[in-house]
Design a protein around this motif. Sequence first.
Motif, short mmCIF file in Angstrom:
data_model
loop_
_atom_site.label_atom_id
_atom_site.label_comp_id
_atom_site.label_asym_id
_atom_site.label_seq_id
_atom_site.Cartn_x
_atom_site.Cartn_y
_atom_site.Cartn_z
N LEU A 125 0.83 -1.20 0.00
CA LEU A 125 0.00 0.00 0.00
C LEU A 125 0.87 1.26 0.00
O LEU A 125 0.61 2.21 -0.74
CB LEU A 125 -0.92 -0.01 1.22
N ALA A 126 1.93 1.23 0.81
CA ALA A 126 2.83 2.39 0.87
C ALA A 126 3.42 2.66 -0.51
O ALA A 126 3.47 3.80 -0.98
CB ALA A 126 3.93 2.16 1.90
N LYS A 127 3.84 1.58 -1.17
CA LYS A 127 4.39 1.73 -2.53
C LYS A 127 3.33 2.33 -3.46
O LYS A 127 3.62 3.22 -4.24
CB LYS A 127 4.79 0.35 -3.07
N PHE A 128 2.14 1.79 -3.33
CA PHE A 128 1.04 2.23 -4.19
C PHE A 128 0.78 3.72 -4.00
O PHE A 128 0.63 4.47 -4.98
CB PHE A 128 -0.20 1.39 -3.86
N ILE A 129 0.77 4.17 -2.77
CA ILE A 129 0.51 5.59 -2.51
C ILE A 129 1.61 6.45 -3.13
O ILE A 129 1.34 7.52 -3.68
CB ILE A 129 0.37 5.84 -0.99
N ARG A 130 2.84 5.96 -3.07
CA ARG A 130 3.92 6.75 -3.67
C ARG A 130 3.78 6.80 -5.19
O ARG A 130 4.08 7.82 -5.81
CB ARG A 130 5.28 6.19 -3.27
N ILE A 131 3.31 5.71 -5.79
CA ILE A 131 3.06 5.73 -7.24
C ILE A 131 2.01 6.79 -7.57
O ILE A 131 2.16 7.58 -8.50
CB ILE A 131 2.58 4.35 -7.75
N LEU A 132 0.97 6.83 -6.73
CA LEU A 132 -0.09 7.82 -6.97
C LEU A 132 0.46 9.23 -6.90
O LEU A 132 0.11 10.10 -7.70
CB LEU A 132 -1.22 7.64 -5.94
N GLN A 133 1.35 9.45 -5.93
CA GLN A 133 1.94 10.78 -5.80
C GLN A 133 2.70 11.14 -7.07
O GLN A 133 2.58 12.26 -7.57
CB GLN A 133 2.88 10.81 -4.59
N LYS A 134 3.46 10.18 -7.61
CA LYS A 134 4.20 10.44 -8.86
C LYS A 134 3.25 10.77 -10.00
O LYS A 134 3.58 11.51 -10.90
CB LYS A 134 5.04 9.22 -9.22
N LYS A 135 2.06 10.19 -9.95
CA LYS A 135 1.10 10.46 -11.01
C LYS A 135 0.42 11.82 -10.82
O LYS A 135 -0.48 12.17 -11.56
CB LYS A 135 0.02 9.37 -11.04
N GLY A 136 0.81 12.53 -9.78
CA GLY A 136 0.29 13.88 -9.60
C GLY A 136 -0.92 13.98 -8.69
O GLY A 136 -1.56 15.02 -8.62
N ILE A 137 -1.24 12.89 -7.98
CA ILE A 137 -2.38 12.96 -7.07
C ILE A 137 -1.89 13.36 -5.67
O ILE A 137 -0.92 12.79 -5.16
CB ILE A 137 -3.10 11.59 -7.00
N THR A 138 -2.55 14.33 -5.10
CA THR A 138 -2.25 14.72 -3.73
C THR A 138 -3.01 13.77 -2.80
O THR A 138 -4.18 13.50 -3.03
CB THR A 138 -2.72 16.16 -3.49
#
Lengths: 333, 255
Positions: B190-203
């Motif tokens: 999940l932590a990895k997933f959240i960081r991927i989302l951040q890279k995609k520009g999601i706050t």
Amino acid sequence: MQNIEQRSDKHESTFNNIIKFKSLLENQVYKKIAYILLLLFSVFLPNIVNNMYYMGIINYMILYAILCMGLNLILGYTGLLSLGHAAFYGLGGYTTAILITRYDFGFLPCLILSGIIALLFGILLGLPTRKVRGDYFCLLTIAFGEIFRLVAQAWIDFTNGAMGIVGIPIPQIFGWSIRTETDFYYLGLILLTFTFITLSLLVNSKFGRAFIAIREDELAASVMGINTAVYKIIVFGIGCFYAGLAGSYLAVYQTTITPSNFRLEESCLMIIMVIVGGMGSLLAPIAGVVVMTIATEYFRDIAEYRMLIIGVIMVTVLLFRPQGIFGTSAFKS
Amino acid sequence: MSLLAAKTIGKKFGGVIALNDVSLNVEQGEIIGMIGPNGSGKTTFINNLSGLYAPTTGQFIFNGENITGLAAHVITGKGISRTFQNLRVFPNISVLENVLIGLHCRIDVSLWDVYFGFVKTRKIEKQAREKAMDVLAIADLASRKNDLAKNLPYGKQRLLEICRAIVSDPHLLLLDEPCAGMNPVEMDDLAKFIRILQKKGITVFVIEHNMRFIMSVAERIVVLANGSKFQEGTPAQIQNDKKVQAIYLGDEGEL
Ligand SMILES: Nc1ncnc2c1ncn2[C@@H]1O[C@H](COP(=O)(O)OP(=O)(O)OP(=O)(O)O)[C@@H](O)[C@H]1O
Ligand SMILES: [Mg+2]
């Protein structure tokens, strides 16, 4: 105790075959072939049956199939319990009967207007879903159904009261006079096909998914960006539209309609047909229609126990298959 | 300008003051955490933000626009998505359909198109499915697209709920205790997933009780206690804050 379990195992296996059959149909090619075969079979059915009594029963099945597919959109897809569906059926029936006998309307405009009037009243009755919770809404629909029937009975100048409207003439569409049971069969088949195609366009779109989302979890649905209040009104209107069409068909088929065609008992019967056939999948209610119609015909001699027989059948089916004969697992509990 | 400015947000339920003058900013592109003892008002805060409740006082300014008290579906349309503390996937429909429902507000199809714009509707539906599958692929759920949501293991259902929330390309994603019920391996995923989302520009705005998780994921943390903002700072500052330790030790001693 063990006995009962074994028995239900046996039933499981027959029903497993149904499930296998269903998963076979999920293949797109088989599905298309199945539809074409079904359509061919339907077109040639009158040649096979060739018995006016049976054709009459089949025509009533088609009529209820249209009603129940519309109701299933409201009940099975969206999860709104409406016990007033017969009123919309009746609105369609009276619209056609009055326009055709008093104002010389053609059948086709009557049919369309019947659908539209049922749709408008559906939207009107759908409006309170914004404010009232499910169970109270259900009470409202019962009230609406009863009010409709009482008005039809009491407003003698307009509806001819309990005597009903009689002598509805033979309908014509583009020069085709619809007289015999076979003619009415084809008219019904056209309406049923129309119902199926329009409903499948709807349920396979984002609207259909929104209805299901509302059934599954209304709060989560609203957070998905679905305007749940508006969607519930839309679904109610559209579901009732088909009841209007069915009512129009009933009027010309029976050549007479009376308030007693649209009693609460009819609404209950439709709901039972949908539940027995299976909620939340497009064609499943037809299974319920077929089972229930055959059963009530078979026990015709003891017609006073009709509701009892219907009840027993419903309980039996639901005991072995809580989601109905072809229903989706959402109703398995 | 901050992506989101919450200004003196207050919420009363009858006599209970669930939130009291909470002000905070969320900056574009960050991962911000919110912690606080049970009943401190964390869920109430995002319920107000996402339009399930209207705050009693205060304002939410999102992308420069006042969104206070708008209906939930409108706020989702403006680009705020969320998940729920007690997991609310649609249980009886497939994984793919769940995600497609998340895409609802981005599918530009009217009733007219459904009945009369067959070609257009079909094309848009196909694009929607592709989009949904892309999102499922990120979460490693693509192979289970036809499973009913309720048949997924718990941790996967949590991921599915996040997929459903992000498929509409929100600017801001609110996660309410996403780790609840997860095992440590799932938490790392999940932590990895959240960081991927951040890279995609999601706050990402994440509420979490699990300290190891929130300290490793969040770049900035807000602490709520009794409905008020109690402290704010980097994970290191919060971890070393004596007062924060005190409310947690007094409450349940999880820190
Ligand atoms: N709908 C409601 N009606 C009345 N009181 C509510 C409502 N929702 C929350 N509360 C109250 O508001 C307070 C804050 O609750 P909230 O759920 O926001 O806490 P939380 O920080 O999310 O806690 P947890 O860590 O347990 O999830 C609690 O006292 C709760 O009882
Ligand atoms: Mg909470």
